[in-house]
Design a protein around this motif. Structure first.
Motif, mmCIF file in Angstrom:
data_model
loop_
_atom_site.group_PDB
_atom_site.id
_atom_site.type_symbol
_atom_site.label_atom_id
_atom_site.label_comp_id
_atom_site.label_asym_id
_atom_site.label_seq_id
_atom_site.Cartn_x
_atom_site.Cartn_y
_atom_site.Cartn_z
ATOM 1 N N ALA A 155 0.802 -1.225 0.000
ATOM 2 C CA ALA A 155 0.000 0.000 0.000
ATOM 3 C C ALA A 155 0.832 1.272 0.000
ATOM 4 O O ALA A 155 0.514 2.222 -0.719
ATOM 5 C CB ALA A 155 -0.946 -0.001 1.198
ATOM 6 N N ILE A 156 1.879 1.316 0.831
ATOM 7 C CA ILE A 156 2.619 2.574 0.984
ATOM 8 C C ILE A 156 4.122 2.417 0.802
ATOM 9 O O ILE A 156 4.878 3.354 1.044
ATOM 10 C CB ILE A 156 2.335 3.237 2.352
ATOM 11 C CG1 ILE A 156 2.785 2.346 3.508
ATOM 12 C CG2 ILE A 156 0.869 3.613 2.480
ATOM 13 C CD1 ILE A 156 2.768 3.028 4.862
ATOM 14 N N GLY A 157 4.564 1.217 0.415
ATOM 15 C CA GLY A 157 6.000 1.010 0.233
ATOM 16 C C GLY A 157 6.766 0.871 1.534
ATOM 17 O O GLY A 157 7.972 1.082 1.564
ATOM 18 N N PHE A 158 6.064 0.522 2.620
ATOM 19 C CA PHE A 158 6.745 0.343 3.907
ATOM 20 C C PHE A 158 7.771 -0.768 3.753
ATOM 21 O O PHE A 158 7.464 -1.850 3.268
ATOM 22 C CB PHE A 158 5.736 -0.025 4.999
ATOM 23 C CG PHE A 158 6.324 -0.014 6.388
ATOM 24 C CD1 PHE A 158 6.356 1.155 7.116
ATOM 25 C CD2 PHE A 158 6.846 -1.169 6.943
ATOM 26 C CE1 PHE A 158 6.899 1.175 8.404
ATOM 27 C CE2 PHE A 158 7.392 -1.158 8.222
ATOM 28 C CZ PHE A 158 7.420 0.014 8.940
ATOM 29 N N GLU A 159 8.999 -0.500 4.147
ATOM 30 C CA GLU A 159 10.076 -1.473 3.952
ATOM 31 C C GLU A 159 10.249 -2.382 5.157
ATOM 32 O O GLU A 159 10.364 -1.917 6.285
ATOM 33 C CB GLU A 159 11.387 -0.751 3.667
ATOM 34 C CG GLU A 159 11.405 -0.056 2.330
ATOM 35 C CD GLU A 159 12.766 0.501 1.978
ATOM 36 O OE1 GLU A 159 13.789 -0.056 2.416
ATOM 37 O OE2 GLU A 159 12.795 1.513 1.266
ATOM 38 N N ILE A 160 10.247 -3.671 4.873
ATOM 39 C CA ILE A 160 10.556 -4.653 5.896
ATOM 40 C C ILE A 160 12.078 -4.775 5.929
ATOM 41 O O ILE A 160 12.694 -5.052 4.894
ATOM 42 C CB ILE A 160 9.919 -6.023 5.571
ATOM 43 C CG1 ILE A 160 8.395 -5.875 5.459
ATOM 44 C CG2 ILE A 160 10.288 -7.054 6.625
ATOM 45 C CD1 ILE A 160 7.695 -7.103 4.911
ATOM 46 N N PRO A 161 12.724 -4.527 7.072
ATOM 47 C CA PRO A 161 14.188 -4.585 7.130
ATOM 48 C C PRO A 161 14.716 -5.937 6.641
ATOM 49 O O PRO A 161 14.104 -6.984 6.867
ATOM 50 C CB PRO A 161 14.495 -4.372 8.617
ATOM 51 C CG PRO A 161 13.318 -3.630 9.147
ATOM 52 C CD PRO A 161 12.137 -4.151 8.366
ATOM 53 N N ALA A 162 15.851 -5.907 5.961
ATOM 54 C CA ALA A 162 16.414 -7.100 5.324
ATOM 55 C C ALA A 162 16.638 -8.232 6.325
ATOM 56 O O ALA A 162 16.378 -9.402 6.018
ATOM 57 C CB ALA A 162 17.728 -6.749 4.635
ATOM 58 N N GLU A 163 17.087 -7.941 7.553
ATOM 59 C CA GLU A 163 17.369 -8.994 8.520
ATOM 60 C C GLU A 163 16.089 -9.711 8.969
ATOM 61 O O GLU A 163 16.132 -10.838 9.431
ATOM 62 C CB GLU A 163 18.144 -8.476 9.740
ATOM 63 C CG GLU A 163 17.390 -7.482 10.597
ATOM 64 C CD GLU A 163 17.574 -6.037 10.171
ATOM 65 O OE1 GLU A 163 17.167 -5.160 10.940
ATOM 66 O OE2 GLU A 163 18.108 -5.781 9.081
ATOM 67 N N ILE A 164 14.959 -9.049 8.820
ATOM 68 C CA ILE A 164 13.685 -9.656 9.171
ATOM 69 C C ILE A 164 13.074 -10.360 7.963
ATOM 70 O O ILE A 164 12.462 -11.408 8.080
ATOM 71 C CB ILE A 164 12.711 -8.593 9.729
ATOM 72 C CG1 ILE A 164 13.256 -8.011 11.031
ATOM 73 C CG2 ILE A 164 11.317 -9.147 9.928
ATOM 74 C CD1 ILE A 164 12.537 -6.793 11.503
ATOM 75 N N ASP A 165 13.274 -9.775 6.793
ATOM 76 C CA ASP A 165 12.673 -10.288 5.563
ATOM 77 C C ASP A 165 13.391 -11.530 5.044
ATOM 78 O O ASP A 165 12.856 -12.248 4.207
ATOM 79 C CB ASP A 165 12.678 -9.199 4.517
ATOM 80 C CG ASP A 165 11.724 -9.456 3.372
ATOM 81 O OD1 ASP A 165 10.761 -10.220 3.562
ATOM 82 O OD2 ASP A 165 11.932 -8.895 2.293
ATOM 83 N N ALA A 166 14.581 -11.795 5.554
ATOM 84 C CA ALA A 166 15.389 -12.906 5.025
ATOM 85 C C ALA A 166 14.806 -14.264 5.365
ATOM 86 O O ALA A 166 14.097 -14.484 6.264
ATOM 87 C CB ALA A 166 16.799 -12.829 5.582
#
Length: 86
Positions: free
Chosen positions: A75-86
């Motif tokens: 919706a808004i381009g909120f970024e999930i930090p890479a260390e969490i998204d991995a």
């Protein structure tokens, strides 16, 4: 005395996007880095203000957390930090 509020007294209302970003920050804040970034599922506060986060299984909240984060990202381009998204 004037009936109008002074500029210092007026509370600014968050925009929808600001509210969503605040929610996203909260969602990141409920992750436990010591437990593979799984979300805490309950915050218990006692009468003496001692507080503790609890987690138990099975937990459908993990899917709800992920769904909310992916919706914010879309919706808004909120970024999930890479260390969490991995």
């Amino acid at each position: 005395m004037s009936n109008e509020m002074s500029k210092q007294q007026v509370r600014r209302v968050l925009t929808l996007e600001e509210s969503l970003r605040l929610a996203g920050k909260h969602l990141l804040g409920i992750l436990n880095p010591e437990d593979n970034f799984l979300p805490y599922l309950q915050l218990t506060v006692k009468e003496n203000y001692d507080a503790a986060f609890l987690r138990w299984w099975p937990a459908h909240n993990i899917g709800r957390w992920l769904d909310a984060m992916l919706r914010l990202e879309e919706a808004i381009g909120f970024e999930i930090p890479a260390e969490i998204d991995a």
